[in-house]
Design a protein around this motif. Structure first.
Motif, mmCIF file in Angstrom:
data_model
loop_
_atom_site.group_PDB
_atom_site.id
_atom_site.type_symbol
_atom_site.label_atom_id
_atom_site.label_comp_id
_atom_site.label_asym_id
_atom_site.label_seq_id
_atom_site.Cartn_x
_atom_site.Cartn_y
_atom_site.Cartn_z
ATOM 1 N N TRP A 78 0.834 -1.207 0.000
ATOM 2 C CA TRP A 78 0.000 0.000 0.000
ATOM 3 C C TRP A 78 0.866 1.253 0.000
ATOM 4 C CZ3 TRP A 78 -3.993 -2.092 -1.740
ATOM 5 C CH2 TRP A 78 -4.397 -3.359 -1.298
ATOM 6 N N ALA A 79 1.475 1.525 -1.145
ATOM 7 C CA ALA A 79 2.439 2.613 -1.281
ATOM 8 C C ALA A 79 1.841 3.975 -0.949
ATOM 9 C CB ALA A 79 3.009 2.634 -2.705
ATOM 10 N N ARG A 80 0.564 4.173 -1.186
ATOM 11 C CA ARG A 80 -0.059 5.465 -0.907
ATOM 12 C C ARG A 80 0.080 5.845 0.564
ATOM 13 N NH1 ARG A 80 -0.905 9.649 -3.830
ATOM 14 N NH2 ARG A 80 -1.012 8.021 -5.430
ATOM 15 N N ASP A 81 0.019 4.848 1.423
ATOM 16 C CA ASP A 81 -0.007 5.110 2.862
ATOM 17 C C ASP A 81 1.353 4.971 3.532
ATOM 18 O OD1 ASP A 81 -2.691 5.489 2.518
ATOM 19 O OD2 ASP A 81 -3.252 3.480 3.171
ATOM 20 N N THR A 82 2.305 4.353 2.853
ATOM 21 C CA THR A 82 3.610 4.109 3.464
ATOM 22 C C THR A 82 4.719 4.967 2.856
ATOM 23 O OG1 THR A 82 4.036 2.263 1.934
ATOM 24 C CG2 THR A 82 2.987 1.737 4.023
ATOM 25 N N SER A 83 4.406 5.699 1.795
ATOM 26 C CA SER A 83 5.407 6.529 1.121
ATOM 27 C C SER A 83 5.364 7.965 1.645
ATOM 28 C CB SER A 83 5.173 6.535 -0.389
ATOM 29 O OG SER A 83 5.179 5.218 -0.915
ATOM 30 N N ALA A 84 6.438 8.709 1.394
ATOM 31 C CA ALA A 84 6.501 10.114 1.808
ATOM 32 C C ALA A 84 5.631 10.976 0.893
ATOM 33 C CB ALA A 84 7.944 10.600 1.766
ATOM 34 N N LEU A 85 5.171 12.111 1.431
ATOM 35 C CA LEU A 85 4.310 13.036 0.698
ATOM 36 C C LEU A 85 5.100 14.259 0.242
ATOM 37 C CD1 LEU A 85 2.296 11.276 2.427
ATOM 38 C CD2 LEU A 85 0.750 13.227 2.323
ATOM 39 N N ILE A 99 4.444 8.728 10.378
ATOM 40 C CA ILE A 99 4.414 7.398 10.991
ATOM 41 C C ILE A 99 3.258 6.605 10.383
ATOM 42 C CG2 ILE A 99 4.055 6.108 13.137
ATOM 43 C CD1 ILE A 99 5.257 8.523 14.623
ATOM 44 N N PHE A 100 3.519 5.358 10.053
ATOM 45 C CA PHE A 100 2.478 4.455 9.548
ATOM 46 C C PHE A 100 2.275 3.335 10.560
ATOM 47 C CE2 PHE A 100 1.317 0.595 7.096
ATOM 48 C CZ PHE A 100 0.069 1.004 6.665
ATOM 49 N N ASN A 101 1.046 3.183 11.050
ATOM 50 C CA ASN A 101 0.761 2.118 12.030
ATOM 51 C C ASN A 101 -0.299 1.140 11.534
ATOM 52 O OD1 ASN A 101 -1.658 3.502 12.335
ATOM 53 N ND2 ASN A 101 -1.618 3.471 14.590
ATOM 54 N N ALA A 102 -0.377 0.995 10.209
ATOM 55 C CA ALA A 102 -1.304 0.046 9.580
ATOM 56 C C ALA A 102 -2.736 0.314 9.992
ATOM 57 C CB ALA A 102 -0.904 -1.405 9.872
ATOM 58 N N TRP A 103 -3.150 1.565 9.792
ATOM 59 C CA TRP A 103 -4.539 1.975 9.987
ATOM 60 C C TRP A 103 -5.047 1.636 11.395
ATOM 61 C CZ3 TRP A 103 -3.370 -1.752 6.108
ATOM 62 C CH2 TRP A 103 -2.879 -1.167 4.933
ATOM 63 N N GLY A 104 -4.241 2.046 12.355
ATOM 64 C CA GLY A 104 -4.651 1.845 13.736
ATOM 65 C C GLY A 104 -4.249 0.507 14.325
ATOM 66 N N SER A 109 3.341 -3.639 10.633
ATOM 67 C CA SER A 109 3.685 -2.468 9.818
ATOM 68 C C SER A 109 5.109 -1.969 10.034
ATOM 69 C CB SER A 109 2.711 -1.333 10.123
ATOM 70 O OG SER A 109 2.765 -0.969 11.494
ATOM 71 N N GLU A 110 5.934 -2.697 10.768
ATOM 72 C CA GLU A 110 7.272 -2.199 11.088
ATOM 73 C C GLU A 110 8.088 -1.932 9.831
ATOM 74 O OE1 GLU A 110 11.344 -3.530 13.491
ATOM 75 O OE2 GLU A 110 9.564 -4.800 13.557
ATOM 76 N N LEU A 111 8.075 -2.854 8.884
ATOM 77 C CA LEU A 111 8.863 -2.676 7.661
ATOM 78 C C LEU A 111 8.287 -1.573 6.785
ATOM 79 C CD1 LEU A 111 9.514 -6.436 6.775
ATOM 80 C CD2 LEU A 111 11.082 -4.829 7.880
ATOM 81 N N ASP A 112 6.969 -1.501 6.723
ATOM 82 C CA ASP A 112 6.326 -0.432 5.955
ATOM 83 C C ASP A 112 6.661 0.934 6.533
ATOM 84 O OD1 ASP A 112 5.158 -2.180 4.188
ATOM 85 O OD2 ASP A 112 3.226 -2.219 5.200
ATOM 86 N N ASN A 113 6.647 1.033 7.849
ATOM 87 C CA ASN A 113 6.919 2.307 8.507
ATOM 88 C C ASN A 113 8.358 2.765 8.281
ATOM 89 O OD1 ASN A 113 6.275 4.542 10.252
ATOM 90 N ND2 ASN A 113 7.427 3.507 11.858
ATOM 91 N N ARG A 114 9.278 1.822 8.119
ATOM 92 C CA ARG A 114 10.690 2.155 7.908
ATOM 93 C C ARG A 114 11.013 2.451 6.450
ATOM 94 N NH1 ARG A 114 13.895 -2.825 9.748
ATOM 95 N NH2 ARG A 114 15.570 -1.587 8.811
ATOM 96 N N MET A 115 10.125 2.092 5.543
ATOM 97 C CA MET A 115 10.465 2.101 4.114
ATOM 98 C C MET A 115 10.963 3.455 3.612
ATOM 99 S SD MET A 115 8.141 1.043 0.810
ATOM 100 C CE MET A 115 7.165 2.547 0.834
ATOM 101 N N ASP A 129 11.232 13.645 8.895
ATOM 102 C CA ASP A 129 10.435 12.693 9.650
ATOM 103 C C ASP A 129 9.463 13.447 10.549
ATOM 104 O OD1 ASP A 129 11.787 10.508 8.564
ATOM 105 O OD2 ASP A 129 13.322 10.540 10.127
ATOM 106 N N ILE A 130 8.181 13.064 10.496
ATOM 107 C CA ILE A 130 7.130 13.737 11.249
ATOM 108 C C ILE A 130 6.585 12.788 12.318
ATOM 109 C CG2 ILE A 130 4.914 14.921 11.125
ATOM 110 C CD1 ILE A 130 7.120 16.371 9.624
ATOM 111 N N ASP A 131 6.562 13.243 13.547
ATOM 112 C CA ASP A 131 6.070 12.440 14.669
ATOM 113 C C ASP A 131 4.548 12.548 14.751
ATOM 114 O OD1 ASP A 131 5.911 10.865 16.905
ATOM 115 O OD2 ASP A 131 6.515 12.449 18.308
ATOM 116 N N PHE A 132 3.906 11.978 13.764
ATOM 117 C CA PHE A 132 2.448 12.049 13.659
ATOM 118 C C PHE A 132 2.013 10.918 12.753
ATOM 119 C CE2 PHE A 132 -1.586 13.722 11.967
ATOM 120 C CZ PHE A 132 -2.190 14.239 13.110
ATOM 121 N N ILE A 133 0.944 10.219 13.119
ATOM 122 C CA ILE A 133 0.461 9.090 12.324
ATOM 123 C C ILE A 133 -0.489 9.599 11.246
ATOM 124 C CG2 ILE A 133 -0.855 6.941 12.375
ATOM 125 C CD1 ILE A 133 0.081 6.686 15.348
#
Length: 329
Positions: A78-85, A99-104, A109-115, A129-133
């Motif tokens: 799900w690149a839309r949610d795990t990629s940078a904007l 931060i990506f936490n797999a929709w709550g 989601s650890e690998l996705d969040n690090r991508m 890096d933004i400290d916000f989900i």
């Protein structure tokens, strides 16, 4: 300012499926679907393919024109949610990595969040890096200060529970240089895991036009919620001098008696074109004609996505656009 998706782009990022993802149930179908998506994208612009094994994935393509590969093993596609904007800030292009936490916390989601952090050296601009989900599918920008989102997603306590609505609104304004955050309080799709991402329901196609999904069948489970959403959007139209274009609701598509989130709002902008998801249902032709009417200056290409919705997402969900000034190192 969060850059609008209808503006010029440099490339689109896609994460290719591997067997350890949820796609293991239908990996051959999934890979065939992603190959079709990538081939459609590269007719218009470069596609950066994030993949578990470059040598293996390259073999899925007869040639590599307008494709670049980078190796990384992600949790899912799900690149839309795990990629940078991509944003404009102080006259420069910048990437924001949320931060990506797999929709709550619904999935690993650890690998996705690090991508994005791992891939940062491949992008030609600064990443913060933004400290916000936050997920990319949860926000829509008109490129001139309006951000469209849903309260069900953005204000859900499974994301940023330590902040209230006022604090979240202020943070979104700061992150995206926004003048106003427009919260949609109604609307959903059965089978959606994202808590009603806005990119499944309503999208900006220009600075003053929103394209949205409507349901005219009173017997459909979505009818009431989508009618209320339509009424909300009409209020935005009056307040912000916007226009609305209605998309049909797809016929119900089921998998093991579960209704899947088939939506034409999950389309993808590319340079000089727009890729529209189709689901092998009767409304496909109508949806494509609406896109051709609404965007006469773009080539409209239908991309069959019946496989994608088996994992509860569609075309926009598996792609991320990067601003025109960003190149791939």
């Amino acid at each position: 300012m969060l850059i609008a998706e209808f503006e010029k782009q440099s490339f689109t990022q896609v994460v290719f499926p591997h067997e350890k993802m949820d796609w293991s149930c239908c990996i051959a179908d999934a890979r065939a679907n992603f190959v079709n998506i990538i081939n459609a994208i590269r007719q218009f612009q470069t596609c950066l393919v994030v993949c578990y094994n470059i040598n293996e994935v390259q073999n899925y393509f007869e040639d590599h024109t307008n494709i670049k590969f980078v190796e990384y093993t992600a949790n899912d596609t799900w690149a839309r949610d795990t990629s940078a904007l991509s944003i404009y800030k102080d006259g420069e292009i910048k990437l924001l990595n949320f931060i990506f936490n797999a929709w709550g916390g619904k999935f690993n989601s650890e690998l996705d969040n690090r991508m994005s952090k791992i891939l940062a050296p491949y992008y030609s601009c600064e990443m913060e890096d933004i400290d916000f989900i936050l997920e990319g599918g949860g926000v829509e920008s008109n490129g001139e200060g309006l951000i469209l989102t849903t309260s069900e997603c953005m204000l859900n306590p499974n994301r940023n529970s330590k902040f209230n609505k006022e604090q979240i609104t202020q943070k979104l304004k700061e992150y995206f240089g926004a003048k106003e955050i427009l919260y949609v309080n109604n609307g959903y799709l059965a089978g959606d895991d994202t808590d009603s991402h806005i990119d499944t329901l309503a999208r900006f196609i220009s600075k003053d036009t929103i394209m949205y999904v409507a349901c005219d069948d009173e017997n459909d489970e979505h009818y009431e919620a989508l009618k209320k959403m339509e009424d909300e959007l009409k209020e935005f139209v009056i307040e912000h001098k916007l226009k609305l274009i209605k998309l049909p609701m797809s016929s119900a598509v089921y998998d093991d008696n579960e209704r899947l989130p088939a939506t034409y709002a999950n389309f993808l902008f590319v340079n000089n074109g727009v890729l529209v998801p189709t689901y092998n249902v009767k409304e496909d032709a109508e949806a494509l004609e609406i896109f051709r009417w609404a965007m006469p200056d773009r080539e409209v290409v239908g991309v069959e996505c019946a496989t994608l919705i088996r994992q509860h997402g569609s075309l926009h969900c598996v792609t991320m656009n990067f601003a025109s000034e960003i190149s791939i190192n």
